[in-house]
Design a protein around this motif. Structure first.
Motif, PDB file in Angstrom:
ATOM      1  N   ALA A 226       0.814  -1.219   0.000  1.00  0.00           N
ATOM      2  CA  ALA A 226       0.000   0.000   0.000  1.00  0.00           C
ATOM      3  C   ALA A 226       0.848   1.270   0.000  1.00  0.00           C
ATOM      4  O   ALA A 226       0.444   2.288  -0.568  1.00  0.00           O
ATOM      5  CB  ALA A 226      -0.927   0.007   1.216  1.00  0.00           C
ATOM      6  N   GLY A 227       2.020   1.213   0.626  1.00  0.00           N
ATOM      7  CA  GLY A 227       2.831   2.412   0.808  1.00  0.00           C
ATOM      8  C   GLY A 227       3.139   3.185  -0.461  1.00  0.00           C
ATOM      9  O   GLY A 227       2.916   4.403  -0.525  1.00  0.00           O
ATOM     10  N   PRO A 228       3.654   2.530  -1.506  1.00  0.00           N
ATOM     11  CA  PRO A 228       3.985   3.275  -2.730  1.00  0.00           C
ATOM     12  C   PRO A 228       2.779   3.977  -3.355  1.00  0.00           C
ATOM     13  O   PRO A 228       2.908   5.094  -3.870  1.00  0.00           O
ATOM     14  CB  PRO A 228       4.534   2.184  -3.656  1.00  0.00           C
ATOM     15  N   LEU A 229       1.597   3.319  -3.322  1.00  0.00           N
ATOM     16  CA  LEU A 229       0.413   3.960  -3.891  1.00  0.00           C
ATOM     17  C   LEU A 229      -0.051   5.119  -3.014  1.00  0.00           C
ATOM     18  O   LEU A 229      -0.412   6.187  -3.518  1.00  0.00           O
ATOM     19  CB  LEU A 229      -0.719   2.940  -4.056  1.00  0.00           C
ATOM     20  N   LEU A 230      -0.019   4.930  -1.701  1.00  0.00           N
ATOM     21  CA  LEU A 230      -0.421   6.007  -0.799  1.00  0.00           C
ATOM     22  C   LEU A 230       0.468   7.238  -0.963  1.00  0.00           C
ATOM     23  O   LEU A 230      -0.004   8.374  -0.836  1.00  0.00           O
ATOM     24  CB  LEU A 230      -0.377   5.524   0.657  1.00  0.00           C
ATOM     25  N   GLN A 231       1.747   7.015  -1.266  1.00  0.00           N
ATOM     26  CA  GLN A 231       2.654   8.139  -1.477  1.00  0.00           C
ATOM     27  C   GLN A 231       2.290   8.940  -2.719  1.00  0.00           C
ATOM     28  O   GLN A 231       2.630  10.128  -2.817  1.00  0.00           O
ATOM     29  CB  GLN A 231       4.097   7.638  -1.568  1.00  0.00           C
ATOM     30  N   ARG A 232       1.606   8.322  -3.661  1.00  0.00           N
ATOM     31  CA  ARG A 232       1.197   9.012  -4.888  1.00  0.00           C
ATOM     32  C   ARG A 232      -0.122   9.758  -4.722  1.00  0.00           C
ATOM     33  O   ARG A 232      -0.502  10.534  -5.593  1.00  0.00           O
ATOM     34  CB  ARG A 232       1.070   8.000  -6.031  1.00  0.00           C
ATOM     35  N   ILE A 233      -0.840   9.485  -3.646  1.00  0.00           N
ATOM     36  CA  ILE A 233      -2.144  10.118  -3.409  1.00  0.00           C
ATOM     37  C   ILE A 233      -1.931  11.340  -2.515  1.00  0.00           C
ATOM     38  O   ILE A 233      -1.510  11.202  -1.364  1.00  0.00           O
ATOM     39  CB  ILE A 233      -3.125   9.128  -2.745  1.00  0.00           C
ATOM     40  N   PRO A 234      -2.218  12.545  -2.985  1.00  0.00           N
ATOM     41  CA  PRO A 234      -1.981  13.735  -2.179  1.00  0.00           C
ATOM     42  C   PRO A 234      -2.644  13.714  -0.798  1.00  0.00           C
ATOM     43  O   PRO A 234      -2.088  14.270   0.153  1.00  0.00           O
ATOM     44  CB  PRO A 234      -2.545  14.862  -3.060  1.00  0.00           C
TER      45      PRO A 234
END
Length: 245
Positions: free
Chosen positions: A198-206
């Motif tokens: 989840a971490g990499p995708l969450l980092q892309r979500i403002p």
């Protein structure tokens, strides 16, 4: 008001037995609509049958004729939510014909089938408030690893949504898609509980979080209601700003 708009309306929701679909079904029932919830699951079908104001239908969406007959049996329908969809995760080089066909059949072809039946009935009745909402995904706009068939199906669904909006507009039928990122249904929480995933995708979500079911339900209710009466052919992102990055 959106609340009073739904009183007495007949709404069909596909994939209405769990997750986002179940949330939509329950909210529309609370708002006074008569809700027809389509599911393939035996357990979901049994559960839905026990909720007052909700009429459960059980059918396999990959069966064109059976699906068409099931939808026809509950006409007239005023509002339609094409929520049902499937996911099979495979990388591009190992995407099989069987999985690609299965995903396209449920995620695109069944929506064409169901929407044809409902739209033709709306046209025949000269209904002036028809609204169809298709549940798409941000995967229609961005590539995701191991999502080749799924991304393709959602891009096709967005194209179908635009075509429907163009041709049905003259009949006062609006068609839009809602394009969420990960929504934390029970399955979503389980599938995205791994921080490494989840971490990499969450980092892309403002906004640095995933969506909640009620946020998705609220957006669907808005698009169905007369509060969005001049919105058609749109793809509404529900992504915390992901597509803005």
């Amino acid at each position: 008001m959106a609340d009073s708009f739904f009183v007495g309306k007949r709404v069909l929701v596909t994939g209405g037995g769990r997750g986002i679909g179940k949330g939509i079904v329950l909210r529309l029932q609370e708002l006074g609509a008569t809700v027809f919830a389509l599911t393939v699951s035996d357990s979901s079908f049994a559960e839905l049958q026990n909720i007052p104001g909700i009429h459960a239908l059980q059918v396999e969406l990959s069966d064109w004729d059976a699906t068409r007959a099931a939808v026809t049996s509950v006409l007239p329908i005023d509002l339609l939510v094409n929520n049902a969809g499937i996911f099979i995760g495979e990388p591009f080089l190992r995407t099989t014909q069987e999985s690609f066909d299965s995903i396209m059949t449920v995620n695109v072809k069944s929506i064409l089938n169901i929407s044809q039946v409902v739209a033709q009935s709306l046209i025949d009745r000269k209904c002036d408030h028809g609204s169809i909402v298709n549940l798409s995904s941000v995967a229609s706009k961005i590539a995701l690893k191991d999502h080749t068939a799924y991304c393709t199906s959602k891009a096709a669904l967005d194209g179908l949504t635009r075509s429907m909006a163009l041709e049905l507009g003259e009949h006062k039928i609006r068609v839009n898609s809602l394009n969420p990122t990960v929504i934390l249904t029970d399955m979503g929480r389980q599938g995205w509980s791994d921080v490494a995933k989840a971490g990499p995708l969450l980092q892309r979500i403002p906004l640095h979080r995933f969506g909640e079911v009620d946020e998705c339900v609220n957006a669907v209710v808005f698009l169905l209601s007369d509060q969005s009466r001049f919105i058609s052919g749109a793809h509404i992102p529900l992504d915390g700003g992901l597509l803005a990055t």
